[in-house]
Scaffold this motif. Structure first.
Motif, PDB file in Angstrom:
ATOM      1  N   ILE A 354       0.822  -1.208   0.000  1.00  7.77           N
ATOM      2  CA  ILE A 354       0.000   0.000   0.000  1.00  7.77           C
ATOM      3  C   ILE A 354       0.859   1.264   0.000  1.00  7.77           C
ATOM      4  O   ILE A 354       0.327   2.365  -0.167  1.00  7.77           O
ATOM      5  N   GLU A 355       2.168   1.121   0.140  1.00  8.99           N
ATOM      6  CA  GLU A 355       3.053   2.282   0.156  1.00  8.99           C
ATOM      7  C   GLU A 355       3.533   2.702  -1.229  1.00  8.99           C
ATOM      8  O   GLU A 355       4.006   3.825  -1.403  1.00  8.99           O
ATOM      9  N   ALA A 356       3.437   1.818  -2.216  1.00  3.84           N
ATOM     10  CA  ALA A 356       3.985   2.106  -3.541  1.00  3.84           C
ATOM     11  C   ALA A 356       3.076   3.061  -4.307  1.00  3.84           C
ATOM     12  O   ALA A 356       1.940   2.718  -4.631  1.00  3.84           O
ATOM     13  N   ASN A 357       3.564   4.226  -4.605  1.00  7.64           N
ATOM     14  CA  ASN A 357       2.723   5.251  -5.225  1.00  7.64           C
ATOM     15  C   ASN A 357       2.401   4.970  -6.690  1.00  7.64           C
ATOM     16  O   ASN A 357       1.602   5.684  -7.294  1.00  7.64           O
ATOM     17  N   TRP A 358       3.022   3.961  -7.269  1.00  9.37           N
ATOM     18  CA  TRP A 358       2.659   3.545  -8.626  1.00  9.37           C
ATOM     19  C   TRP A 358       1.702   2.345  -8.605  1.00  9.37           C
ATOM     20  O   TRP A 358       1.289   1.869  -9.651  1.00  9.37           O
ATOM     21  N   GLY A 359       1.373   1.849  -7.432  1.00  9.43           N
ATOM     22  CA  GLY A 359       0.653   0.595  -7.346  1.00  9.43           C
ATOM     23  C   GLY A 359      -0.848   0.731  -7.329  1.00  9.43           C
ATOM     24  O   GLY A 359      -1.404   1.821  -7.177  1.00  9.43           O
ATOM     25  N   ILE A 360      -1.521  -0.408  -7.474  1.00 10.85           N
ATOM     26  CA  ILE A 360      -2.983  -0.424  -7.407  1.00 10.85           C
ATOM     27  C   ILE A 360      -3.476  -0.727  -6.000  1.00 10.85           C
ATOM     28  O   ILE A 360      -4.674  -0.729  -5.746  1.00 10.85           O
ATOM     29  N   ILE A 394      -4.505  -3.212  10.389  1.00 13.18           N
ATOM     30  CA  ILE A 394      -5.115  -2.101  11.130  1.00 13.18           C
ATOM     31  C   ILE A 394      -6.357  -2.609  11.864  1.00 13.18           C
ATOM     32  O   ILE A 394      -7.294  -3.121  11.234  1.00 13.18           O
ATOM     33  N   ASP A 395      -6.351  -2.460  13.167  1.00  6.04           N
ATOM     34  CA  ASP A 395      -7.529  -2.795  13.961  1.00  6.04           C
ATOM     35  C   ASP A 395      -8.660  -1.845  13.561  1.00  6.04           C
ATOM     36  O   ASP A 395      -8.449  -0.631  13.497  1.00  6.04           O
ATOM     37  N   PRO A 396      -9.862  -2.354  13.260  1.00  9.38           N
ATOM     38  CA  PRO A 396     -10.972  -1.465  12.875  1.00  9.38           C
ATOM     39  C   PRO A 396     -11.215  -0.352  13.888  1.00  9.38           C
ATOM     40  O   PRO A 396     -11.610   0.764  13.511  1.00  9.38           O
ATOM     41  N   GLU A 397     -10.951  -0.625  15.162  1.00 12.72           N
ATOM     42  CA  GLU A 397     -11.150   0.402  16.178  1.00 12.72           C
ATOM     43  C   GLU A 397     -10.060   1.470  16.149  1.00 12.72           C
ATOM     44  O   GLU A 397     -10.229   2.544  16.733  1.00 12.72           O
ATOM     45  N   TYR A 417       1.011   9.843   8.685  1.00 16.84           N
ATOM     46  CA  TYR A 417      -0.323   9.695   9.271  1.00 16.84           C
ATOM     47  C   TYR A 417      -1.403  10.135   8.292  1.00 16.84           C
ATOM     48  O   TYR A 417      -2.440   9.474   8.166  1.00 16.84           O
ATOM     49  N   ASP A 418      -1.195  11.243   7.581  1.00 16.44           N
ATOM     50  CA  ASP A 418      -2.200  11.741   6.640  1.00 16.44           C
ATOM     51  C   ASP A 418      -2.487  10.731   5.538  1.00 16.44           C
ATOM     52  O   ASP A 418      -3.590  10.710   4.983  1.00 16.44           O
ATOM     53  N   GLU A 419      -1.502   9.890   5.209  1.00 23.31           N
ATOM     54  CA  GLU A 419      -1.720   8.832   4.220  1.00 23.31           C
ATOM     55  C   GLU A 419      -2.363   7.613   4.876  1.00 23.31           C
ATOM     56  O   GLU A 419      -3.330   7.043   4.350  1.00 23.31           O
ATOM     57  N   TRP A 420      -1.838   7.230   6.003  1.00 23.38           N
ATOM     58  CA  TRP A 420      -2.315   6.019   6.685  1.00 23.38           C
ATOM     59  C   TRP A 420      -3.784   6.118   7.061  1.00 23.38           C
ATOM     60  O   TRP A 420      -4.516   5.127   7.005  1.00 23.38           O
ATOM     61  N   ARG A 421      -4.239   7.290   7.445  1.00 22.09           N
ATOM     62  CA  ARG A 421      -5.609   7.428   7.945  1.00 22.09           C
ATOM     63  C   ARG A 421      -6.656   7.153   6.873  1.00 22.09           C
ATOM     64  O   ARG A 421      -7.833   6.995   7.180  1.00 22.09           O
ATOM     65  N   ASN A 422      -6.257   7.080   5.608  1.00 23.14           N
ATOM     66  CA  ASN A 422      -7.199   6.776   4.533  1.00 23.14           C
ATOM     67  C   ASN A 422      -7.535   5.282   4.442  1.00 23.14           C
ATOM     68  O   ASN A 422      -8.466   4.900   3.724  1.00 23.14           O
ATOM     69  N   TYR A 423      -6.775   4.456   5.153  1.00 22.82           N
ATOM     70  CA  TYR A 423      -6.979   3.015   5.043  1.00 22.82           C
ATOM     71  C   TYR A 423      -7.915   2.520   6.137  1.00 22.82           C
ATOM     72  O   TYR A 423      -7.799   2.909   7.302  1.00 22.82           O
TER      73      TYR A 423
END
Length: 590
Positions: A354-360, A394-397, A417-423
Motif C-alpha cells: 500500500i506504500e507504492a505510489n505507482w501501485g494499485i 489495522i484494527d478497525p477500532e 499519518y495523513d496517508e495512513w488514515r485513509n486506510y
C-alpha cells in the motif's frame, strides 16, 4: 563435435509436455559449433541461472498478457486470494477475483498460465540435468542439486493443485469418478522423456508422483550435502531440501491418516517394476510419514536459521522484501527483470504494497484504486492480544486514529499519518517496496519474496509431533514457538486445545497469521480438507465473493483445471471437471 540442431530438438521435446501451448519458445542455447568442453563449463552456469530467472518471467497486459501476471510472484497472490484469508477493499481493481467468484476457471487463460509456467520451469531444470553429471560427488553436483530442488518443488505444487479432490458437489465428484481420475496427479516429464512419449503421457498416480519427487529430493540432498548456505537465496541449499521433504512427508501423513486405502495402494505398488528406478518410501503407517515430517523440519531448523524478530518483521525498508536469517529460499526480482523495468503497476509490489505510489494497492484520492488487501475479519478476531503480529493489520477500532498510528503502526510503515488514515480496518501493511522506495517503480519493484521461511518448519514439527507423540507434545512445541518468538514482553500464550482436531485448528490459525500474503495456506486448506468460508455475519469480503465450500471437502475452485489444449497434444491425459460456479452464493445477512 555435438550435433547442436539434434541436441536442441531433444532437450526442447524432452523438457516440456505440450510445448506448443505457446506460440514461441524464447530460449538461449549454446550456438552451433560449441564443444563439449564449453557445455561443461560456462553453459551449465547459464542454464543454472536460467532456472531462478524464469521465476520472474511474465507477459505484460498491454502485450496480450493477463493483468494479474507478475510471474511466479503473482501465483502467491492467487493462492491466498482463493482462500478465506484475503479480502480486498475495492473490487474495481481486483485482478485476482476469478477464483473468488468461480468464474473463468475452467478452460481459460488463468489455469493454462499455471500449467504452462510450471512445466516451463521444469523444462529449465531438465535442460540442465540433460547435460550434467548426476553423480553427487561429481563436478556438477551443485547445479544438479539446485535443478532437482526446483523440479521437486514444481511437481509438488502441480500435483497438489491438479489432483482432483472431492468437493461435496455431487455433479463434480461423480464426473471425476466416471472419468477415473481420483488419485491421478500430473504427467511426469524428465530430461529423458522423448517427444513421442510426451504425446501419450498419462497423469501419474499419487504413489508414483510421491516416489518421483522424493527420489529427486534424495539425490538433491546428496548433491547439496555440504551446502549449508548460498550466496543468493534463489539457489537451493541443504536446508531447502530438508524443508521440501518436510512438506512432502506432512502431505503424505495427512492423506494416509484420512484415507487408509490410499496408504494400502501405495504399499501395494512399492515393488512395481516401473517404479524400480525410484527409492522406496519404506513406510507402513501415516505416523511414519509424520515422524519423517518432524525429522526433516528439525533438520532444517538445525541448519542455523532463526525466526524473524519483531523489529525485522516491521522494518519498513527491509521487512518481507529482503532475504534474512529466517528465509531458506527466495524469489529474487532484480532491477533488470521485467517486473522492475516495465511492470510498474503490474508487479508484486503494486499488488501487495500500500506504500507504492505507482501501485494499485495504494490509496489515491484522484483514482479509485484497490486500497490494499485485508485480513479476514473472523481470523483477525482470533489473534491473541499479546501477539505482536496483530499490528500487521489495522484494527478497525484504530482506523484513522492519530494516537493509534503513532503508538502502534508508524514503526511498520513509511506512510505518513495523513496517508495512513485513509486506510480502513483490517488492511495489511506487511509488504514494502525495496528499500522503502515509494516513488520509483524500477527500484521499488526489485524485491525478494520468501518461498520458504524457517517458521514453517517450527509449525510443521509441532503438527507432526502431535500425531506421533500426542497432542500434549505438539502443544508444547507450539507454545514454545509462540512464547519465544511471537508474544510481546509480559504476554504469554497457552494452547487450549484438548484433542487433535482442536489442536490442528489452533495450529492452522497460527499458520494463517504467520504466512498471510505468502501463498502457503492454500496447500493446508487442501491437505486438511478445510472449508473456505467468506460468507458469514460480519464478513469483510465483498458480497460477490461470499462462497462457502463444504466441510471435510476441498473447495471446488481450488481444484485446478488442466487446459483442453493439453489433451489435444497429449492423448494420454484425462481432464478434471470444470469447477466454475459449482457452489451457490451465500445469501445470509450481516
Amino acid at each position: 563435435m555435438i550435433n547442436m540442431k539434434r541436441y536442441l530438438k531433444l532437450i526442447i521435446s524432452a523438457g516440456l509436455l505440450g510445448v506448443s501451448m505457446t506460440s514461441c519458445l524464447e530460449e538461449t542455447f549454446p550456438t552451433d559449433g560449441a564443444t563439449s568442453g564449453q557445455l561443461e563449463s560456462a553453459d551449465k552456469s547459464a542454464f543454472n541461472a536460467a532456472i531462478a530467472s524464469y521465476m520472474n518471467t511474465m507477459s505484460l497486459y498491454g502485450d496480450g498478457g493477463d493483468a494479474s501476471d507478475a510471474g511466479f510472484s503473482s501465483f502467491i497472490i492467487w493462492r491466498d486470494a482463493m482462500t478465506a484469508d484475503f479480502a480486498i477493499v475495492n473490487t474495481g481493481y481486483d485482478y485476482f477475483s476469478y477464483y473468488n467468484q468461480q468464474l473463468y476457471i475452467g478452460n481459460d487463460g488463468i489455469s493454462a498460465t499455471f500449467w504452462q509456467r510450471y512445466y516451463y520451469l521444469i523444462q529449465k531444470c531438465n535442460n540442465l540435468l540433460s547435460i550434467s553429471d548426476l553423480d553427487p560427488d561429481g563436478f556438477d553436483a551443485l547445479y544438479v542439486g539446485n535443478a532437482l530442488s526446483y523440479r521437486a518443488m514444481a511437481y509438488m505444487d502441480l500435483a497438489r493443485m491438479f489432483e482432483f479432490k472431492r468437493t461435496g458437489v455431487a455433479s463434480l465428484d461423480e464426473e471425476a469418478a466416471s472419468r477415473g481420475i481420483y488419485g491421478l496427479t500430473v504427467p511426469i516429464v524428465t530430461e529423458n522423456t522423448t517427444e513421442r512419449e510426451s504425446r501419450d503421457n498419462p497423469r501419474a498416480p499419487f504413489y508414483k508422483m510421491y516416489r518421483f519427487i522424493m527420489d529427486d529430493l534424495n539425490l538433491a540432498e546428496a548433491c547439496l550435502a555440504d551446502v549449508h548456505s548460498v550466496a543468493a537465496k534463489n539457489d537451493a541449499s541443504l536446508g531447502v531440501v530438508y524443508g521440501l521433504k518436510a512438506r512432502l512427508w506432512l502431505e503424505m501423513g495427512s492423506r494416509f491418516e484420512r484415507y487408509a486405502e490410499d496408504l494400502n495402494t501405495l504399499i501395494s505398488h512399492e515393488a512395481d517394476e516401473d517404479l524400480a528406478d525410484f527409492d522406496k518410501l519404506g513406510i507402513t503407517t501415516a505416523n511414519d510419514c509424520f515422524a519423517h515430517a518432524a525429522e526433516y523440519a528439525r533438520k532444517a531448523i538445525n541448519e542455523g536459521y532463526s525466526p524473524l524478530s519483531e523489529s525485522q518483521w516491521f522494518d519498513p525498508n527491509s521487512g518481507f522484501n529482503t532475504p534474512n536469517n529466517s528465509w531458506l529460499w527466495a524469489n529474487i526480482i532484480s532491477t533488470n527483470d521485467i517486473a522492475a523495468t516495465s511492470g510498474e503497476w503490474q508487479s508484486f509490489v503494486s499488488f501487495q504494497c500500500i506504500e507504492a505510489n505507482w501501485g494499485i494497492a495504494v490509496y489515491l484520492d484522484e483514482i479509485n484504486y484497490a486500497h490494499g488487501w485485508m485480513i479476514d475479519a473472523r481470523l483477525y478476531s482470533r489473534i491473541d492480544e499479546g501477539d505482536w503480529r496483530k499490528t500487521t493489520w489495522i484494527d478497525p477500532e484504530d482506523a484513522g486514529a492519530s494516537n493509534a498510528f503513532t503508538t502502534k503502526y508508524s514503526r511498520g510503515t513509511n506512510l505518513s499519518y495523513d496517508e495512513w488514515r485513509n486506510y480502513q480496518g483490517y488492511v495489511g501493511i506487511k509488504y514494502h517496496p525495496a528499500n522503502g522506495e515509494r516513488n520509483t517503480s524500477t527500484l521499488g519493484n526489485a524485491v525478494s519474496i520468501p518461498l520458504m521461511r524457517i517458521e514453517e518448519m517450527y509449525l510443521i514439527e509441532a503438527e507432526a509431533t502431535a500425531h506421533t507423540s500426542g497432542v500434549g507434545a505438539g502443544k508444547q512445541l507450539l507454545e514454545s514457538f509462540m512464547n519465544t518468538y511471537r508474544m510481546s514482553v509480559g504476554a504469554s500464550y497457552t494452547c487450549k486445545a484438548g484433542d487433535m482436531e482442536s489442536f490442528t485448528d489452533e495450529l492452522f490459525k497460527q499458520k494463517r497469521v504467520e504466512f498471510w500474503g505468502e501463498g502457503l495456506v492454500y496447500w493446508d486448506y487442501r491437505r486438511l480438507e478445510l472449508p473456505i468460508e467468506r460468507g458469514y455475519p460480519g464478513s469483510n469480503h465483498a458480497h460477490q465473493y461470499w462462497f462457502n465450500s463444504y466441510p471435510n471437502h476441498v473447495a471446488p475452485w481450488t481444484n485446478f483445471y488442466i487446459p483442453d489444449h493439453e489433451r489435444d497434444l497429449n492423448k494420454g491425459v484425462i481432464l478434471n471437471p470444470d469447477p466454475s460456479q459449482a457452489i451457490p452464493l451465500w445469501e445470509g445477512g450481516n
